[in-house]
Design a protein around this motif. Structure first.
Motif, PDB file in Angstrom:
ATOM      1  N   THR A 158       0.823  -1.210   0.000  1.00  0.00           N
ATOM      2  CA  THR A 158       0.000   0.000   0.000  1.00  0.00           C
ATOM      3  C   THR A 158       0.854   1.256   0.000  1.00  0.00           C
ATOM      4  O   THR A 158       0.602   2.210  -0.748  1.00  0.00           O
ATOM      5  CB  THR A 158      -0.922   0.008   1.236  1.00  0.00           C
ATOM      6  OG1 THR A 158      -1.783  -1.123   1.179  1.00  0.00           O
ATOM      7  CG2 THR A 158      -1.749   1.278   1.281  1.00  0.00           C
ATOM      8  N   GLU A 165       2.128   6.010  -7.288  1.00  0.00           N
ATOM      9  CA  GLU A 165       0.996   6.753  -7.838  1.00  0.00           C
ATOM     10  C   GLU A 165       1.213   8.256  -7.736  1.00  0.00           C
ATOM     11  O   GLU A 165       0.857   9.011  -8.648  1.00  0.00           O
ATOM     12  CB  GLU A 165      -0.278   6.346  -7.085  1.00  0.00           C
ATOM     13  CG  GLU A 165      -1.564   6.894  -7.683  1.00  0.00           C
ATOM     14  CD  GLU A 165      -1.925   8.245  -7.119  1.00  0.00           C
ATOM     15  OE1 GLU A 165      -2.678   8.981  -7.793  1.00  0.00           O
ATOM     16  OE2 GLU A 165      -1.450   8.579  -6.012  1.00  0.00           O
ATOM     17  N   ILE A 206      -9.942   5.450 -12.623  1.00  0.00           N
ATOM     18  CA  ILE A 206      -9.569   5.051 -11.272  1.00  0.00           C
ATOM     19  C   ILE A 206     -10.798   4.594 -10.483  1.00  0.00           C
ATOM     20  O   ILE A 206     -10.711   3.729  -9.600  1.00  0.00           O
ATOM     21  CB  ILE A 206      -8.850   6.214 -10.557  1.00  0.00           C
ATOM     22  CG1 ILE A 206      -7.491   6.463 -11.229  1.00  0.00           C
ATOM     23  CG2 ILE A 206      -8.665   5.936  -9.078  1.00  0.00           C
ATOM     24  CD1 ILE A 206      -6.777   7.707 -10.735  1.00  0.00           C
ATOM     25  N   PRO A 210     -12.100  -0.490 -10.847  1.00  0.00           N
ATOM     26  CA  PRO A 210     -12.407  -1.377  -9.715  1.00  0.00           C
ATOM     27  C   PRO A 210     -13.902  -1.502  -9.453  1.00  0.00           C
ATOM     28  O   PRO A 210     -14.389  -2.568  -9.046  1.00  0.00           O
ATOM     29  CB  PRO A 210     -11.692  -0.708  -8.535  1.00  0.00           C
ATOM     30  CG  PRO A 210     -11.557   0.721  -8.929  1.00  0.00           C
ATOM     31  CD  PRO A 210     -11.400   0.741 -10.413  1.00  0.00           C
ATOM     32  N   SER A 216      -7.810  -4.964  -9.746  1.00  0.00           N
ATOM     33  CA  SER A 216      -6.980  -4.546  -8.627  1.00  0.00           C
ATOM     34  C   SER A 216      -6.405  -3.158  -8.860  1.00  0.00           C
ATOM     35  O   SER A 216      -6.475  -2.611  -9.965  1.00  0.00           O
ATOM     36  CB  SER A 216      -5.826  -5.541  -8.428  1.00  0.00           C
ATOM     37  OG  SER A 216      -4.893  -5.421  -9.485  1.00  0.00           O
ATOM     38  N   VAL A 217      -5.805  -2.626  -7.811  1.00  0.00           N
ATOM     39  CA  VAL A 217      -5.196  -1.302  -7.879  1.00  0.00           C
ATOM     40  C   VAL A 217      -4.057  -1.272  -8.890  1.00  0.00           C
ATOM     41  O   VAL A 217      -3.739  -0.226  -9.471  1.00  0.00           O
ATOM     42  CB  VAL A 217      -4.696  -0.877  -6.483  1.00  0.00           C
ATOM     43  CG1 VAL A 217      -3.547  -1.769  -6.018  1.00  0.00           C
ATOM     44  CG2 VAL A 217      -4.247   0.582  -6.485  1.00  0.00           C
ATOM     45  N   THR A 220      -5.355  -0.010 -12.214  1.00  0.00           N
ATOM     46  CA  THR A 220      -5.614   1.434 -12.232  1.00  0.00           C
ATOM     47  C   THR A 220      -4.302   2.211 -12.311  1.00  0.00           C
ATOM     48  O   THR A 220      -4.217   3.227 -13.014  1.00  0.00           O
ATOM     49  CB  THR A 220      -6.410   1.869 -10.993  1.00  0.00           C
ATOM     50  OG1 THR A 220      -5.676   1.567  -9.806  1.00  0.00           O
ATOM     51  CG2 THR A 220      -7.750   1.165 -10.938  1.00  0.00           C
ATOM     52  N   GLU A 221      -3.286   1.718 -11.615  1.00  0.00           N
ATOM     53  CA  GLU A 221      -1.986   2.384 -11.702  1.00  0.00           C
ATOM     54  C   GLU A 221      -1.374   2.225 -13.087  1.00  0.00           C
ATOM     55  O   GLU A 221      -0.639   3.091 -13.560  1.00  0.00           O
ATOM     56  CB  GLU A 221      -1.035   1.833 -10.635  1.00  0.00           C
ATOM     57  CG  GLU A 221      -1.457   2.156  -9.216  1.00  0.00           C
ATOM     58  CD  GLU A 221      -1.765   3.616  -9.001  1.00  0.00           C
ATOM     59  OE1 GLU A 221      -1.006   4.478  -9.504  1.00  0.00           O
ATOM     60  OE2 GLU A 221      -2.785   3.917  -8.356  1.00  0.00           O
TER      61      GLU A 221
END
Length: 249
Positions: A158, A165, A206, A210, A216-217, A220-221
């Motif tokens: 995280t 990000e 973003i 999801p 998953s994140v 988006t990244e």
């Protein structure tokens, strides 16, 4: 609840870099080019006023009291487009006003970089840096339910995804700033529209990815990374139209 010292150290690194990257970039630009302080600090001011003072209080305090917003928030497509669109309109409109009226003598390529550093930098400082300073103090106190809750949420993935990000977000903000600077310099408003569309698409993705697809994140990244790469390539291409007399750095 005892927190891994490595997690604490990583959180401190995240906080430090949220401040060090924009400030260090500004210092570097100031050494290389003169008169970049004005666009840098105006970039900070515009983000603070248009986002922190105007948009976010409306979205967080006013709109949740309305039925249409509550209904819309249940649809990731509509909610993502709304959030992305309002962010794009407020930030790019603020950017355009700043360049058009307040930076008449500061429209160089270096000024666009400085503005983007200020805009993206204050975003990183306020939304990530300051928030995590508060989290750090709460966790270190270790004496409350909130401290335990934050400690459970902290992990290496995280923290370092957040750092990655933020770096990408600053690059994107610089690229969007160059688009708007070029729109004003060239008197071609289509570049402002490009900035609005790109900003909307990034922020909407973003939320939508999801929410609608359960990805998953990391995906988006990947979208933000792709946008950052495209904007960087465009910045390299457009550079000679700003300063044809010589290299920037």
């Amino acid at each position: 609840m005892m927190v891994d010292p490595g997690i604490i150290a990583s959180l401190i690194v995240l906080i430090f870099l949220c401040f060090a990257i924009p400030i260090g970039g500004f210092i570097y630009l100031s050494v290389k080019k003169k008169h970049v302080a004005k666009p840098f600090f105006i970039g900070m001011l515009v983000f603070f006023v248009f986002q922190m003072v105007i948009r976010l209080p409306v979205i967080q305090l006013v709109l949740p009291q309305t039925a249409w917003f509550i209904a819309m928030s249940r649809n990731p497509w509509l909610y993502g487009l709304f959030m992305g669109g309002t962010a794009a309109i407020t930030e790019e409109l603020g950017r355009y006003i700043a360049v058009r009226f307040w930076l008449k003598k500061n429209r160089r390529y270096a000024d666009g970089i400085a503005y983007g550093l200020g805009h993206g930098g204050i975003e990183a400082m306020l939304l990530i840096g300051v928030n995590n300073i508060a989290n750090l103090f709460v966790v270190l106190s270790g004496s409350s339910y909130m401290a335990a809750l934050i400690a459970v949420q902290l992990n290496y993935a995280t923290i370092y995804i957040t750092l990655f990000e933020r770096i990408l977000a600053i690059i994107v903000q610089i690229g969007l700033s160059i688009l708007v600077f070029y729109a004003v310099r060239s008197e071609q408003l289509r570049y402002l529209i490009f900035a609005l569309v790109i900003h909307t698409m990034i922020d909407a993705a973003i939320v939508i990815l999801p929410g609608a697809f359960g990805v998953s994140v990391y995906w988006t990244e990947a979208v933000v990374f792709l946008a950052a790469v495209i904007l960087m390539a465009w910045m390299v291409k457009i550079k000679p139209r700003f300063d044809p007399e010589g290299a920037f750095l």
